[in-house]
Write a protein that holds these residues in place. Sequence first.
Motif, mmCIF file in Angstrom:
data_model
loop_
_atom_site.group_PDB
_atom_site.id
_atom_site.type_symbol
_atom_site.label_atom_id
_atom_site.label_comp_id
_atom_site.label_asym_id
_atom_site.label_seq_id
_atom_site.Cartn_x
_atom_site.Cartn_y
_atom_site.Cartn_z
ATOM 1 N N MET A 1 -0.231 -7.263 -19.360
ATOM 2 C CA MET A 1 -1.085 -8.236 -18.699
ATOM 3 C C MET A 1 -1.980 -7.497 -17.703
ATOM 4 O O MET A 1 -1.496 -6.709 -16.899
ATOM 5 N N LEU A 2 -3.262 -7.778 -17.786
ATOM 6 C CA LEU A 2 -4.213 -7.158 -16.869
ATOM 7 C C LEU A 2 -4.577 -8.120 -15.745
ATOM 8 O O LEU A 2 -4.762 -9.318 -15.979
ATOM 9 N N PHE A 3 -4.691 -7.559 -14.549
ATOM 10 C CA PHE A 3 -5.071 -8.340 -13.375
ATOM 11 C C PHE A 3 -6.106 -7.572 -12.571
ATOM 12 O O PHE A 3 -5.974 -6.366 -12.367
ATOM 13 N N LYS A 4 -7.123 -8.296 -12.119
ATOM 14 C CA LYS A 4 -8.051 -7.746 -11.129
ATOM 15 C C LYS A 4 -7.502 -8.135 -9.764
ATOM 16 O O LYS A 4 -7.204 -9.308 -9.515
ATOM 17 N N VAL A 5 -7.340 -7.146 -8.900
ATOM 18 C CA VAL A 5 -6.813 -7.395 -7.565
ATOM 19 C C VAL A 5 -7.805 -6.842 -6.550
ATOM 20 O O VAL A 5 -8.143 -5.659 -6.589
ATOM 21 N N GLU A 6 -8.283 -7.711 -5.671
ATOM 22 C CA GLU A 6 -9.123 -7.291 -4.558
ATOM 23 C C GLU A 6 -8.235 -7.243 -3.319
ATOM 24 O O GLU A 6 -7.584 -8.218 -2.983
ATOM 25 N N MET A 7 -8.208 -6.075 -2.679
ATOM 26 C CA MET A 7 -7.381 -5.878 -1.491
ATOM 27 C C MET A 7 -8.295 -5.642 -0.297
ATOM 28 O O MET A 7 -9.055 -4.680 -0.282
ATOM 29 N N THR A 8 -8.202 -6.518 0.675
ATOM 30 C CA THR A 8 -8.932 -6.362 1.926
ATOM 31 C C THR A 8 -7.909 -6.059 3.007
ATOM 32 O O THR A 8 -6.953 -6.808 3.183
ATOM 33 N N ILE A 9 -8.098 -4.944 3.710
ATOM 34 C CA ILE A 9 -7.118 -4.490 4.689
ATOM 35 C C ILE A 9 -7.657 -4.713 6.092
ATOM 36 O O ILE A 9 -8.817 -4.412 6.387
ATOM 37 N N ALA A 10 -6.793 -5.244 6.959
ATOM 38 C CA ALA A 10 -7.129 -5.460 8.368
ATOM 39 C C ALA A 10 -5.935 -5.005 9.206
ATOM 40 O O ALA A 10 -5.015 -5.772 9.460
ATOM 41 N N ILE A 11 -5.963 -3.742 9.593
ATOM 42 C CA ILE A 11 -4.893 -3.189 10.420
ATOM 43 C C ILE A 11 -5.174 -3.563 11.875
ATOM 44 O O ILE A 11 -6.280 -3.319 12.366
ATOM 45 N N PRO A 12 -4.189 -4.139 12.553
ATOM 46 C CA PRO A 12 -4.436 -4.525 13.950
ATOM 47 C C PRO A 12 -4.684 -3.305 14.848
ATOM 48 O O PRO A 12 -4.063 -2.256 14.666
ATOM 49 N N ASP A 13 -5.580 -3.461 15.796
ATOM 50 C CA ASP A 13 -5.891 -2.391 16.743
ATOM 51 C C ASP A 13 -4.672 -2.004 17.574
ATOM 52 O O ASP A 13 -4.610 -0.900 18.108
ATOM 53 N N TRP A 40 -1.326 0.993 -12.367
ATOM 54 C CA TRP A 40 -2.552 0.804 -11.584
ATOM 55 C C TRP A 40 -3.633 1.572 -12.327
ATOM 56 O O TRP A 40 -3.829 2.752 -12.156
ATOM 57 N N ARG A 41 -4.355 0.872 -13.223
ATOM 58 C CA ARG A 41 -5.275 1.547 -14.141
ATOM 59 C C ARG A 41 -6.566 2.016 -13.505
ATOM 60 O O ARG A 41 -7.106 3.055 -13.875
ATOM 61 N N HIS A 42 -7.097 1.235 -12.589
ATOM 62 C CA HIS A 42 -8.372 1.586 -11.959
ATOM 63 C C HIS A 42 -8.337 1.166 -10.500
ATOM 64 O O HIS A 42 -7.731 0.154 -10.147
ATOM 65 N N VAL A 43 -9.028 1.935 -9.666
ATOM 66 C CA VAL A 43 -9.202 1.563 -8.262
ATOM 67 C C VAL A 43 -10.585 2.021 -7.810
ATOM 68 O O VAL A 43 -10.984 3.150 -8.088
ATOM 69 N N TRP A 44 -11.316 1.104 -7.195
ATOM 70 C CA TRP A 44 -12.643 1.394 -6.665
ATOM 71 C C TRP A 44 -12.709 0.937 -5.215
ATOM 72 O O TRP A 44 -12.264 -0.160 -4.881
ATOM 73 N N ARG A 45 -13.295 1.772 -4.370
ATOM 74 C CA ARG A 45 -13.543 1.387 -2.981
ATOM 75 C C ARG A 45 -14.803 0.528 -2.955
ATOM 76 O O ARG A 45 -15.766 0.797 -3.671
ATOM 77 N N VAL A 46 -14.794 -0.501 -2.108
ATOM 78 C CA VAL A 46 -15.990 -1.301 -1.878
ATOM 79 C C VAL A 46 -16.743 -0.626 -0.732
ATOM 80 O O VAL A 46 -16.192 -0.462 0.362
ATOM 81 N N ALA A 47 -17.951 -0.203 -1.000
ATOM 82 C CA ALA A 47 -18.734 0.569 -0.028
ATOM 83 C C ALA A 47 -18.881 -0.174 1.294
ATOM 84 O O ALA A 47 -19.203 -1.359 1.321
ATOM 85 N N GLY A 48 -18.586 0.556 2.366
ATOM 86 C CA GLY A 48 -18.777 0.022 3.708
ATOM 87 C C GLY A 48 -17.699 -0.913 4.198
ATOM 88 O O GLY A 48 -17.834 -1.493 5.274
ATOM 89 N N GLN A 49 -16.626 -1.079 3.430
ATOM 90 C CA GLN A 49 -15.555 -1.997 3.824
ATOM 91 C C GLN A 49 -14.202 -1.318 3.641
ATOM 92 O O GLN A 49 -14.077 -0.372 2.874
#
Length: 96
Positions: A1-13, A40-49
């Motif tokens: 089964m393939l899944f697209k996963v968007e991960m947004t990280i917010a580490i507390p200061d 984990w077949r592919h991983v791409w960074r979202v530019a600037g985030q």
Amino acid sequence: MLFKVEMTIAIPDSLPAERVTEIKAQEKAYAQQLQRSGKWRHVWRVAGQFKNVSIFDVESHDELHELLTGLPLYPYMTLAIEPLCRHPSSIRDDDS
């Protein structure tokens, strides 16, 4: 089964810098292990985030959940998950 996963990280200061460095190193090692295994077949960074878009190839929803909750940065993530299926026009043999 393939899944697209968007991960947004917010580490507390408030998290100490040394701890952040440690967690990021653990995250990198775990992510690379999952990539080598083919889960984990592919991983791409979202530019600037502090965000990525990834493709996971797992046996079940439960396996995906287990892998994602095992990520050291998981407590600091917001996830957007979408199941994927093969497109009938695809010319690739390895995208199912």
